[in-house]
Write a protein that holds these residues in place. Structure first.
Motif, PDB file in Angstrom:
ATOM      1  N   ARG A  57      16.424 -11.053 -77.419  1.00 54.18           N
ATOM      2  CA  ARG A  57      16.706 -11.268 -75.988  1.00 54.18           C
ATOM      3  C   ARG A  57      16.877 -12.753 -75.697  1.00 54.18           C
ATOM      4  NH1 ARG A  57      13.181  -6.992 -75.639  1.00 54.18           N
ATOM      5  NH2 ARG A  57      11.355  -8.307 -75.290  1.00 54.18           N
ATOM      6  N   LEU A  58      16.005 -13.584 -76.260  1.00 55.48           N
ATOM      7  CA  LEU A  58      16.084 -15.021 -76.056  1.00 55.48           C
ATOM      8  C   LEU A  58      17.401 -15.566 -76.602  1.00 55.48           C
ATOM      9  CD1 LEU A  58      13.197 -17.475 -76.586  1.00 55.48           C
ATOM     10  CD2 LEU A  58      15.429 -17.997 -77.521  1.00 55.48           C
ATOM     11  N   VAL A  59      17.769 -15.164 -77.807  1.00 55.87           N
ATOM     12  CA  VAL A  59      19.013 -15.634 -78.431  1.00 55.87           C
ATOM     13  C   VAL A  59      20.223 -15.166 -77.637  1.00 55.87           C
ATOM     14  CG1 VAL A  59      20.475 -15.381 -80.486  1.00 55.87           C
ATOM     15  CG2 VAL A  59      18.044 -15.908 -80.739  1.00 55.87           C
ATOM     16  N   ASP A  60      20.210 -13.939 -77.154  1.00 53.52           N
ATOM     17  CA  ASP A  60      21.346 -13.413 -76.380  1.00 53.52           C
ATOM     18  C   ASP A  60      21.607 -14.218 -75.108  1.00 53.52           C
ATOM     19  OD1 ASP A  60      21.819 -11.452 -78.255  1.00 53.52           O
ATOM     20  OD2 ASP A  60      20.835  -9.851 -77.096  1.00 53.52           O
ATOM     21  N   LEU A  61      20.586 -14.892 -74.593  1.00 50.51           N
ATOM     22  CA  LEU A  61      20.735 -15.663 -73.354  1.00 50.51           C
ATOM     23  C   LEU A  61      21.100 -17.129 -73.582  1.00 50.51           C
ATOM     24  CD1 LEU A  61      17.733 -14.205 -71.327  1.00 50.51           C
ATOM     25  CD2 LEU A  61      20.175 -13.716 -71.020  1.00 50.51           C
ATOM     26  N   LEU A  62      21.231 -17.545 -74.837  1.00 52.80           N
ATOM     27  CA  LEU A  62      21.574 -18.945 -75.107  1.00 52.80           C
ATOM     28  C   LEU A  62      22.933 -19.287 -74.503  1.00 52.80           C
ATOM     29  CD1 LEU A  62      20.387 -19.405 -78.798  1.00 52.80           C
ATOM     30  CD2 LEU A  62      19.248 -20.172 -76.694  1.00 52.80           C
ATOM     31  N   SER A  63      22.981 -20.463 -73.873  1.00 50.87           N
ATOM     32  CA  SER A  63      24.200 -20.946 -73.227  1.00 50.87           C
ATOM     33  C   SER A  63      24.058 -22.454 -73.040  1.00 50.87           C
ATOM     34  CB  SER A  63      24.353 -20.262 -71.857  1.00 50.87           C
ATOM     35  OG  SER A  63      25.333 -20.896 -71.089  1.00 50.87           O
ATOM     36  N   PRO A  64      25.108 -23.230 -73.277  1.00 48.56           N
ATOM     37  CA  PRO A  64      24.991 -24.688 -73.162  1.00 48.56           C
ATOM     38  C   PRO A  64      24.458 -25.160 -71.808  1.00 48.56           C
ATOM     39  CG  PRO A  64      27.106 -24.101 -74.126  1.00 48.56           C
ATOM     40  CD  PRO A  64      26.453 -22.821 -73.692  1.00 48.56           C
ATOM     41  N   ASP A  65      24.812 -24.460 -70.744  1.00 48.68           N
ATOM     42  CA  ASP A  65      24.397 -24.884 -69.407  1.00 48.68           C
ATOM     43  C   ASP A  65      23.013 -24.418 -69.011  1.00 48.68           C
ATOM     44  OD1 ASP A  65      26.822 -26.194 -68.996  1.00 48.68           O
ATOM     45  OD2 ASP A  65      27.757 -24.404 -68.155  1.00 48.68           O
ATOM     46  N   THR A  66      22.550 -23.288 -69.571  1.00 48.79           N
ATOM     47  CA  THR A  66      21.334 -22.696 -69.034  1.00 48.79           C
ATOM     48  C   THR A  66      20.209 -22.433 -70.014  1.00 48.79           C
ATOM     49  OG1 THR A  66      22.263 -20.484 -69.289  1.00 48.79           O
ATOM     50  CG2 THR A  66      22.572 -21.568 -67.136  1.00 48.79           C
ATOM     51  N   CYS A  88      20.498 -21.389 -62.537  1.00 44.57           N
ATOM     52  CA  CYS A  88      21.731 -21.901 -61.915  1.00 44.57           C
ATOM     53  C   CYS A  88      21.660 -21.956 -60.393  1.00 44.57           C
ATOM     54  CB  CYS A  88      22.925 -21.043 -62.341  1.00 44.57           C
ATOM     55  SG  CYS A  88      23.326 -21.251 -64.077  1.00 44.57           S
ATOM     56  N   PHE A  89      20.643 -21.349 -59.797  1.00 45.10           N
ATOM     57  CA  PHE A  89      20.515 -21.359 -58.340  1.00 45.10           C
ATOM     58  C   PHE A  89      20.455 -22.808 -57.859  1.00 45.10           C
ATOM     59  CE2 PHE A  89      17.760 -20.751 -54.468  1.00 45.10           C
ATOM     60  CZ  PHE A  89      18.764 -20.189 -53.699  1.00 45.10           C
ATOM     61  N   ALA A 124      16.847 -32.342 -72.432  1.00 46.52           N
ATOM     62  CA  ALA A 124      16.890 -31.906 -71.033  1.00 46.52           C
ATOM     63  C   ALA A 124      17.502 -32.980 -70.135  1.00 46.52           C
ATOM     64  CB  ALA A 124      15.488 -31.546 -70.554  1.00 46.52           C
ATOM     65  N   ARG A 125      17.089 -34.209 -70.338  1.00 43.68           N
ATOM     66  CA  ARG A 125      17.570 -35.322 -69.504  1.00 43.68           C
ATOM     67  C   ARG A 125      19.012 -35.703 -69.845  1.00 43.68           C
ATOM     68  NH1 ARG A 125      14.227 -39.489 -71.254  1.00 43.68           N
ATOM     69  NH2 ARG A 125      15.804 -39.781 -72.857  1.00 43.68           N
ATOM     70  N   ASP A 126      19.264 -35.998 -71.117  1.00 45.86           N
ATOM     71  CA  ASP A 126      20.532 -36.599 -71.519  1.00 45.86           C
ATOM     72  C   ASP A 126      21.662 -35.595 -71.710  1.00 45.86           C
ATOM     73  OD1 ASP A 126      19.028 -38.900 -71.532  1.00 45.86           O
ATOM     74  OD2 ASP A 126      18.957 -39.079 -73.718  1.00 45.86           O
ATOM     75  N   GLU A 127      21.344 -34.375 -72.099  1.00 45.92           N
ATOM     76  CA  GLU A 127      22.395 -33.416 -72.402  1.00 45.92           C
ATOM     77  C   GLU A 127      22.522 -32.301 -71.365  1.00 45.92           C
ATOM     78  OE1 GLU A 127      22.329 -32.158 -76.476  1.00 45.92           O
ATOM     79  OE2 GLU A 127      21.567 -34.110 -77.125  1.00 45.92           O
ATOM     80  N   MET A 128      21.413 -31.909 -70.769  1.00 47.57           N
ATOM     81  CA  MET A 128      21.461 -30.834 -69.781  1.00 47.57           C
ATOM     82  C   MET A 128      21.470 -31.368 -68.350  1.00 47.57           C
ATOM     83  SD  MET A 128      18.923 -28.024 -71.567  1.00 47.57           S
ATOM     84  CE  MET A 128      19.398 -26.625 -70.517  1.00 47.57           C
ATOM     85  N   GLY A 129      21.221 -32.675 -68.188  1.00 46.43           N
ATOM     86  CA  GLY A 129      21.248 -33.289 -66.868  1.00 46.43           C
ATOM     87  C   GLY A 129      20.093 -32.883 -65.971  1.00 46.43           C
ATOM     88  N   LEU A 130      18.985 -32.490 -66.565  1.00 47.55           N
ATOM     89  CA  LEU A 130      17.825 -32.078 -65.769  1.00 47.55           C
ATOM     90  C   LEU A 130      17.019 -33.300 -65.331  1.00 47.55           C
ATOM     91  CD1 LEU A 130      16.740 -29.022 -67.932  1.00 47.55           C
ATOM     92  CD2 LEU A 130      17.913 -28.981 -65.715  1.00 47.55           C
ATOM     93  N   GLU A 131      16.290 -33.156 -64.241  1.00 48.91           N
ATOM     94  CA  GLU A 131      15.471 -34.232 -63.714  1.00 48.91           C
ATOM     95  C   GLU A 131      13.987 -34.029 -63.950  1.00 48.91           C
ATOM     96  OE1 GLU A 131      16.529 -34.803 -59.589  1.00 48.91           O
ATOM     97  OE2 GLU A 131      18.653 -34.556 -60.083  1.00 48.91           O
ATOM     98  N   GLN A 132      13.575 -32.791 -64.192  1.00 48.99           N
ATOM     99  CA  GLN A 132      12.170 -32.504 -64.447  1.00 48.99           C
ATOM    100  C   GLN A 132      12.050 -31.232 -65.270  1.00 48.99           C
ATOM    101  OE1 GLN A 132      10.061 -30.479 -60.871  1.00 48.99           O
ATOM    102  NE2 GLN A 132      11.365 -32.057 -59.966  1.00 48.99           N
ATOM    103  N   LEU A 133      10.916 -31.127 -65.942  1.00 50.87           N
ATOM    104  CA  LEU A 133      10.616 -29.933 -66.727  1.00 50.87           C
ATOM    105  C   LEU A 133       9.295 -29.345 -66.255  1.00 50.87           C
ATOM    106  CD1 LEU A 133      11.517 -31.101 -70.347  1.00 50.87           C
ATOM    107  CD2 LEU A 133      12.732 -29.399 -68.969  1.00 50.87           C
ATOM    108  N   ARG A 134       9.198 -28.038 -66.374  1.00 45.58           N
ATOM    109  CA  ARG A 134       7.975 -27.328 -66.030  1.00 45.58           C
ATOM    110  C   ARG A 134       7.583 -26.440 -67.189  1.00 45.58           C
ATOM    111  NH1 ARG A 134       9.279 -25.677 -59.748  1.00 45.58           N
ATOM    112  NH2 ARG A 134       9.886 -27.782 -59.150  1.00 45.58           N
TER     113      ARG A 134
END
Length: 180
Positions: A57-66, A88-89, A124-134
């Motif tokens: 299930r985890l592998v099936d959901l892999l996607s560069p954006d999410t 993506c919300f 997360a920061r450099d490639e996914m453009g995220l600002e924080q992790l939880r």
């Protein structure tokens, strides 16, 4: 651990995960869970047949954006892995959640977990453009201290959220790493 011995790789598509890697991920998950690790299966022992559908299930959901899977290898052998996801919300697309952080028992205490968490921060920061992790960590097993030493802050708890056995309820510690 020498930097030359430790290598990272990330996977962002289901087709990226070949059979040998899939087997290694499942074996790691079984090993970590059966050693008492808080990696998503609360009631050890588990076996390959229990873990494989969850990995699928985890592998099936892999996607560069999410959703990306990040592995750490030592001398070419899987030493640990984790999954980082974003929703993506629009209201929450700026943060991601880290899931299933685990390292093989043979490499514990050698810096693999620390290095894996540092690498997910960078990805997360450099490639996914995220600002924080939880992340949510099982209380009572020292994880809050491990993550705290890496800059994560506990921002709340769900008291008794996890029932591992009759009379063994654990808090779930809610942690954040911001800014990345």
């Amino acid at each position: 651990m020498t930097a030359a011995a430790l290598a990272f790789q990330q996977f962002s598509s289901p087709g990226d995960i070949d059979s040998p890697l899939r087997r290694a991920l499942v074996e790691c998950w079984v090993e970590v869970t059966n050693a008492g690790g808080a990696a998503g299966f609360p009631f050890p022992p588990v076996d390959v047949s229990t873990v494989t559908p969850s990995l699928d299930r985890l592998v099936d959901l892999l996607s560069p954006d999410t959703s990306r899977l990040l592995t750490a290898t030592v001398n070419g052998e899987l030493a640990g892995w984790l999954n980082v996801r974003r929703d993506c919300f629009e209201l929450i697309a700026h943060w991601g959640t880290v899931h299933h952080v685990q390292t093989r028992t043979a490499v514990r205490g050698r810096g693999v977990g620390r290095a894996l968490m540092q690498e997910v921060r960078r990805v997360a920061r450099d490639e996914m453009g995220l600002e924080q992790l939880r992340l949510a960590a099982r209380g009572g097993v020292g994880l809050e201290g491990f993550y705290g030493r890496l800059g994560w802050k506990e921002v709340g708890r769900w008291p008794g959220a996890l029932r591992l056995a009759a009379g063994d309820d654990r808090d779930e510690a809610l942690m954040i790493l911001a800014p990345l």
